[in-house]
Design a protein around this motif. Structure first.
Motif, PDB file in Angstrom:
ATOM      1  N   GLU A 185      43.027  38.981  28.261  1.00 50.38           N
ATOM      2  CA  GLU A 185      44.448  39.321  28.158  1.00 50.38           C
ATOM      3  C   GLU A 185      45.115  38.427  27.126  1.00 50.38           C
ATOM      4  O   GLU A 185      44.915  37.207  27.126  1.00 50.38           O
ATOM      5  CB  GLU A 185      45.128  39.160  29.516  1.00 50.38           C
ATOM      6  CG  GLU A 185      46.591  39.579  29.510  1.00 50.38           C
ATOM      7  CD  GLU A 185      47.160  39.653  30.915  1.00 50.38           C
ATOM      8  OE1 GLU A 185      46.589  40.378  31.757  1.00 50.38           O
ATOM      9  OE2 GLU A 185      48.162  38.970  31.180  1.00 50.38           O
ATOM     10  N   ARG A 222      43.922  43.760  27.587  1.00 52.80           N
ATOM     11  CA  ARG A 222      45.278  43.782  28.135  1.00 52.80           C
ATOM     12  C   ARG A 222      46.188  43.018  27.165  1.00 52.80           C
ATOM     13  O   ARG A 222      45.860  41.904  26.748  1.00 52.80           O
ATOM     14  CB  ARG A 222      45.297  43.105  29.511  1.00 52.80           C
ATOM     15  CG  ARG A 222      44.459  43.817  30.550  1.00 52.80           C
ATOM     16  CD  ARG A 222      43.932  42.863  31.610  1.00 52.80           C
ATOM     17  NE  ARG A 222      44.990  42.379  32.497  1.00 52.80           N
ATOM     18  CZ  ARG A 222      45.345  42.979  33.633  1.00 52.80           C
ATOM     19  NH1 ARG A 222      44.743  44.089  34.014  1.00 52.80           N
ATOM     20  NH2 ARG A 222      46.286  42.462  34.396  1.00 52.80           N
ATOM     21  N   ARG A 224      50.296  41.747  26.533  1.00 51.85           N
ATOM     22  CA  ARG A 224      51.641  41.568  27.075  1.00 51.85           C
ATOM     23  C   ARG A 224      52.553  40.954  26.021  1.00 51.85           C
ATOM     24  O   ARG A 224      52.097  40.335  25.053  1.00 51.85           O
ATOM     25  CB  ARG A 224      51.629  40.622  28.278  1.00 51.85           C
ATOM     26  CG  ARG A 224      50.887  41.109  29.495  1.00 51.85           C
ATOM     27  CD  ARG A 224      51.132  40.187  30.680  1.00 51.85           C
ATOM     28  NE  ARG A 224      50.252  40.513  31.794  1.00 51.85           N
ATOM     29  CZ  ARG A 224      50.508  41.427  32.710  1.00 51.85           C
ATOM     30  NH1 ARG A 224      51.639  42.122  32.637  1.00 51.85           N
ATOM     31  NH2 ARG A 224      49.661  41.657  33.690  1.00 51.85           N
ATOM     32  N   MET A 248      50.431  46.276  28.973  1.00 49.20           N
ATOM     33  CA  MET A 248      50.702  46.117  30.399  1.00 49.20           C
ATOM     34  C   MET A 248      52.135  46.528  30.774  1.00 49.20           C
ATOM     35  O   MET A 248      53.077  46.261  30.011  1.00 49.20           O
ATOM     36  CB  MET A 248      50.453  44.674  30.825  1.00 49.20           C
ATOM     37  CG  MET A 248      48.999  44.235  30.726  1.00 49.20           C
ATOM     38  SD  MET A 248      47.898  45.081  31.902  1.00 49.20           S
ATOM     39  CE  MET A 248      47.217  46.401  30.899  1.00 49.20           C
ATOM     40  N   THR A 374      44.918  47.120  39.549  1.00 48.38           N
ATOM     41  CA  THR A 374      43.963  46.287  38.824  1.00 48.38           C
ATOM     42  C   THR A 374      44.529  44.878  38.741  1.00 48.38           C
ATOM     43  O   THR A 374      45.719  44.706  38.441  1.00 48.38           O
ATOM     44  CB  THR A 374      43.699  46.824  37.413  1.00 48.38           C
ATOM     45  OG1 THR A 374      43.172  48.145  37.516  1.00 48.38           O
ATOM     46  CG2 THR A 374      42.710  45.942  36.659  1.00 48.38           C
ATOM     47  N   THR A 385      48.743  41.591  39.045  1.00 52.05           N
ATOM     48  CA  THR A 385      48.533  43.012  38.789  1.00 52.05           C
ATOM     49  C   THR A 385      48.946  43.325  37.356  1.00 52.05           C
ATOM     50  O   THR A 385      49.488  42.478  36.639  1.00 52.05           O
ATOM     51  CB  THR A 385      49.372  43.872  39.741  1.00 52.05           C
ATOM     52  OG1 THR A 385      50.763  43.610  39.472  1.00 52.05           O
ATOM     53  CG2 THR A 385      49.076  43.541  41.192  1.00 52.05           C
ATOM     54  N   ASP A 386      48.716  44.569  36.947  1.00 55.34           N
ATOM     55  CA  ASP A 386      49.149  44.989  35.608  1.00 55.34           C
ATOM     56  C   ASP A 386      50.642  44.751  35.414  1.00 55.34           C
ATOM     57  O   ASP A 386      51.079  44.373  34.322  1.00 55.34           O
ATOM     58  CB  ASP A 386      48.843  46.479  35.393  1.00 55.34           C
ATOM     59  CG  ASP A 386      47.348  46.751  35.265  1.00 55.34           C
ATOM     60  OD1 ASP A 386      46.559  45.785  35.280  1.00 55.34           O
ATOM     61  OD2 ASP A 386      46.982  47.939  35.146  1.00 55.34           O
TER      62      ASP A 386
END
Length: 424
Positions: A185, A222, A224, A248, A374, A385-386
């Motif tokens: 991520e 992922r 963000r 996300m 997830t 979580t997401d």
């Protein structure tokens, strides 16, 4: 002690820069040293930094203590005058190994301790490459620094300078290195991240940068954003929200207030209806989107009605994680010269706003129960979580991606039942 210890306050950008500082100090051969990376956003943040410095000296009587960060940039004389401090570095100097090679010896005067330049003279942000972020399972990448806006309550532009963007190619290279190091991520961070690209050729936006990253670095599982100013959200960002599962479903918004008059006195660039419209549009594109937000309670001239407008805005926007700051007058800012509220009233309004935020958080946890999610597992027995909701995951290894069923919550975090490993 041996080696270099870093104590970090404040934002995710500071967390990222602390890793750069550690690497540069070690490259310079610094040893037996404590680096304190400060925050200036509130008076309380400065107080906590001073307290940490005194504690570091008690714990490490023979170490060098070097203070840097936004508070060191804006209040350099305050820290230089502390007997516990051996040197004060500015926000630009802290990222260069030459600064650590040039540190003075013990016992110098307060003036000789200072290595702080005029941050407004800095015109570019050099890309900083790090291979890991100590203690974190998600990696931060600095894409921007500084701020061109002058909100009346904010001292940060005087600690960070004007807005400068990291070239897109350097951001892509950094993301590739971090994913090769095993990070699943990536979080893009900056002081005013949504202003990204205005100073670069072609003026690429933050949303365009994010699109480019996901295309050119397919190993990013992922992605963000650390925080955004919703009024600057561009069409590329909205496209990502609507169509990109690797982006996300969580945005942290810089709202600051919910009353139009206070927003104008803060010199914000959005009004109440702008925030509500943005949240509605985003949720129409991505129903599972969760929002965090920053808000200030007790701003000068705020009435009870204005304070209530802040609380109802959080409710109308469906904020699931509300970060409330009691207004703190920062010397040198226009708001510090406005008619101030009594400190007891400021604290009372902050407590009331936090209580409304807590009710929203509990409602969000309630709504998650019974769903499948997830999660990415952290280093501390918890996961997110997401949509960045905290989940207890004591039996799963750090960096695990897993599919889980949410079975309940304890008012602070979700509880789950493991279902399966999430395919990469």
């Amino acid at each position: 002690m041996s080696g270099v210890e870093v104590i970090t306050f404040g934002c995710r950008l500071n967390t990222y820069e602390s890793e750069v500082m550690r690497a540069e100090a070690e490259k310079a051969g610094l040893n037996n040293a404590v680096l304190v990376n400060t925050c200036a956003v509130t008076g309380e943040a400065v107080r906590q930094a001073r307290q940490a410095i005194r504690r570091a000296r008690r714990d490490n009587p023979h170490a060098r203590i070097i203070v840097t960060g936004c508070a060191a940039q804006t209040e350099k004389q305050t820290f230089a005058a502390m007997p516990e401090v051996d040197a004060v570095l500015g926000n630009e100097e802290k990222l260069k190994s030459t600064s650590y090679r040039a540190l003075p010896d013990f016992g110098v005067s307060a003036e000789e301790k200072l290595r702080v330049n005029d941050i407004m003279s800095v015109k570019a942000t050099a890309p900083q490459m790090v291979k890991h972020i100590d203690g974190h399972v998600r990696a931060f990448i600095q894409v921007q620094n500084g701020c061109d806006h002058r909100c009346t309550f904010c001292i940060i532009p005087y600690g960070r300078g004007n807005s400068r963007s990291v070239p897109m190619g350097a951001v892509v290279d950094q993301a590739r290195k971090l994913t090769e190091s095993g990070y699943r991520e990536i979080v893009l961070t900056g002081v005013d991240a949504t202003s990204y690209g205005a100073d670069l050729p072609g003026e690429p936006s933050l949303g365009y940068l994010a699109k480019t990253l996901l295309k050119q670095v397919p190993d990013i599982l992922r992605l963000r954003l650390s925080s955004i100013d919703s009024i600057e959200a561009d069409r590329h960002l909205m496209d990502l929200i609507a169509d990109e599962p690797r982006f996300m479903p969580h945005l942290h918004l810089s709202l600051q207030h919910g009353d139009d008059m206070i927003l104008k006195r803060m010199k914000r660039r959005h009004l109440r209806d702008d925030a509500i419209s943005f949240c509605r549009e985003v949720r129409a594109l991505r129903p599972e989107m969760a929002f965090g937000a920053d808000m200030i309670a007790g701003f000068p001239t705020e009435t009870d009605e204005m304070a209530e407008n802040a609380a109802t805005l959080a409710e109308e926007c469906g904020i699931s994680s509300l970060h409330v700051f009691p207004y703190s007058p920062r010397p040198g800012t226009p708001a510090a010269r406005m008619p101030q509220l009594d400190r007891a009233l400021v604290k009372e309004r902050a407590a009331r706003l936090r209580a409304r935020g807590e009710a929203l958080r509990i409602a969000h946890l309630d709504a998650m129960v019974g769903s499948e999610q997830t999660i990415l597992v952290e280093n501390n027995g918890f996961a997110h979580t997401d949509n960045f909701t905290l989940v207890a995951a004591p039996d799963l290894a750090p960096r695990t991606l897993a599919r889980v069923a949410i079975t309940g919550h304890n008012g602070k975090h979700l509880n789950m039942q493991y279902l399966a490993a999430q395919a990469a």
